[in-house]
Design a protein around this motif. Structure first.
Motif, PDB file in Angstrom:
ATOM      1  N   ALA A 174       0.829  -1.211   0.000  1.00 42.53           N
ATOM      2  CA  ALA A 174       0.000   0.000   0.000  1.00 42.53           C
ATOM      3  C   ALA A 174       0.856   1.250   0.000  1.00 42.53           C
ATOM      4  O   ALA A 174       0.582   2.214  -0.735  1.00 42.53           O
ATOM      5  N   ARG A 177       2.235   1.919  -3.432  1.00 43.95           N
ATOM      6  CA  ARG A 177       1.258   2.537  -4.332  1.00 43.95           C
ATOM      7  C   ARG A 177       1.152   4.049  -4.088  1.00 43.95           C
ATOM      8  O   ARG A 177       1.052   4.847  -5.029  1.00 43.95           O
ATOM      9  N   ILE A 178       1.165   4.436  -2.814  1.00 39.84           N
ATOM     10  CA  ILE A 178       1.072   5.857  -2.491  1.00 39.84           C
ATOM     11  C   ILE A 178       2.299   6.606  -2.998  1.00 39.84           C
ATOM     12  O   ILE A 178       2.187   7.679  -3.613  1.00 39.84           O
ATOM     13  N   TRP A 283      -4.469   7.462   4.605  1.00 40.47           N
ATOM     14  CA  TRP A 283      -4.270   6.015   4.487  1.00 40.47           C
ATOM     15  C   TRP A 283      -5.601   5.283   4.322  1.00 40.47           C
ATOM     16  O   TRP A 283      -5.734   4.413   3.485  1.00 40.47           O
ATOM     17  N   LEU A 299      -6.356   5.826   0.423  1.00 35.65           N
ATOM     18  CA  LEU A 299      -6.178   4.397   0.204  1.00 35.65           C
ATOM     19  C   LEU A 299      -7.497   3.702   0.521  1.00 35.65           C
ATOM     20  O   LEU A 299      -8.012   3.817   1.638  1.00 35.65           O
ATOM     21  N   ARG A 301      -9.615   0.375   1.073  1.00 37.95           N
ATOM     22  CA  ARG A 301      -9.551  -1.062   1.351  1.00 37.95           C
ATOM     23  C   ARG A 301     -10.846  -1.483   2.024  1.00 37.95           C
ATOM     24  O   ARG A 301     -11.523  -0.678   2.665  1.00 37.95           O
ATOM     25  N   LEU A 333      -5.387   2.810  -4.432  1.00 36.31           N
ATOM     26  CA  LEU A 333      -5.350   4.242  -4.165  1.00 36.31           C
ATOM     27  C   LEU A 333      -6.385   4.940  -5.034  1.00 36.31           C
ATOM     28  O   LEU A 333      -6.465   4.698  -6.242  1.00 36.31           O
TER      29      LEU A 333
END
Length: 348
Positions: A174, A177-178, A283, A299, A301, A333
């Motif tokens: 994760a 990706r950020i 996040w 993010l 999820r 993301l």
């Protein structure tokens, strides 16, 4: 107050002995199929439920699992992550007619004390353990107590924890990706406003940021992490500190949505345009991220799904399946209006 129905009441109405009722309701031999069906039908009509305390004392299951949170209480009231996690857990447990015993404590020592008390009192059949630590005493304790458990959010279970099930989250992926998103936009000065430093997922995120920054030729003078307690107050304070530096960051990554929203407020207070002069990433996505102006890149999820997976794993262990490691789905993301290429004059 209405009196709770007893085995004696069931026996009287069904015209059988109390021992026959006990055999029928506990699935033991000693009564015919027709008698068993009649007794269960009468029990349902009377609204009878097994006494969980009595069942536990007799060596049967309590019909409950436990969840303890060792975090500052003031950080839980507005954070959406745990609400979504618990909703997913409850969805599975409710369908299985299993209760959730929930408690908030001050620290990890108090959490361990709760596990010992629950074990001694036979209050729960197993526990869901959140916020794995870098040096975590809980798996060894739960193994010693032989209390079934699932570590929720574990990244890399050690050999010592092999006897405890875990549900993994890909924090390193994760963070990659950020950083891919921010670096691709042109950001070269990035600060990660992290959570509690002793949590294993905080350590994984910090390490992933450091590794990915180094891979792109960016040292700790340009890309780094600072730790907080997850609260909006500490998130705001950390934001003010880093933005007051001689070479402030052009992008900030926050470990939760509450701190990210606090960061937007600080930027507005300081007259720093988002995303014109500063890009922000949260996040965990939430309604806060989607109603804030500008809307926060976040993010995404399936946190409720994460809770469902953890509860399913614990029920499977309680049913006799060996401990296992399960992995949640990969987060993605969601770019929104809070991130953009940095202004030309802010990067060097």
């Amino acid at each position: 107050m209405a009196r709770r129905p007893t085995i004696k009441d069931i026996a009287r109405r069904a015209g059988v002995s109390q021992s026959a009722v006990s055999f029928a309701l506990n699935g033991r031999p000693g009564v015919s199929d027709d008698t068993r069906a009649r007794i269960r039908r009468v029990a349902e009509e009377l609204g009878w439920q097994a006494n969980s305390a009595a069942r536990a004392l007799s060596g049967e299951r309590s019909g409950a699992v436990g969840l303890v949170l060792a975090r500052p209480a003031h950080t839980l009231g507005v954070e959406s992550f745990f609400l979504q996690l618990v909703s997913g857990i409850q969805e599975v447990l409710s369908a299985a007619r299993t209760a959730l015993l929930f408690q908030v404590v001050e620290d990890i020592d108090a959490e361990c004390a709760v596990y010992r008390r629950w074990w001694a009192e036979r209050r729960v059949d197993g526990v869901l353990v959140v916020d794995p630590r870098t040096r975590d005493p809980r798996p060894a304790l739960l193994g010693e107590l032989a209390l079934p458990a699932v570590m929720v959010g574990e990244g890399n279970p050690s050999r010592a924890e092999a006897a405890v099930s875990s549900v993994r989250a890909d924090d390193a992926g994760a963070m990659t990706r950020i950083l891919d998103h921010l670096h691709g936009l042109g950001h070269r000065r990035i600060v990660h406003i992290a959570g509690l430093p002793d949590l294993a997922h905080t350590a994984r995120r910090i390490e992933a940021l450091r590794t990915e920054a180094a891979r792109r030729g960016l040292g700790p003078d340009r890309v780094r992490s600072v730790v907080t307690d997850y609260s909006d107050a500490e998130g705001a304070a950390a934001t003010r500190r880093v933005l007051a530096e001689p070479e402030p960051p052009t992008a900030l990554v926050y470990d939760n949505d509450v701190m990210a929203v606090a960061g937007i407020a600080v930027a507005a207070e300081l007259g720093i345009a988002v995303p014109g002069r500063l890009s922000l990433v949260a996040w965990d996505d939430s309604a806060l991220c989607r109603v804030t102006h500008p809307r926060l890149t976040a993010l995404v999820r399936d946190t409720a799904g994460f809770g469902r997976l953890a509860a399913q794993e614990l029920l499977a262990v309680l049913a006799g399946r060996p401990p296992a490691v399960r992995t949640s789905e990969q987060p993605r993301l969601e770019p929104r209006e809070s991130t953009a290429p940095p202004a030309a004059h802010t990067e060097s």
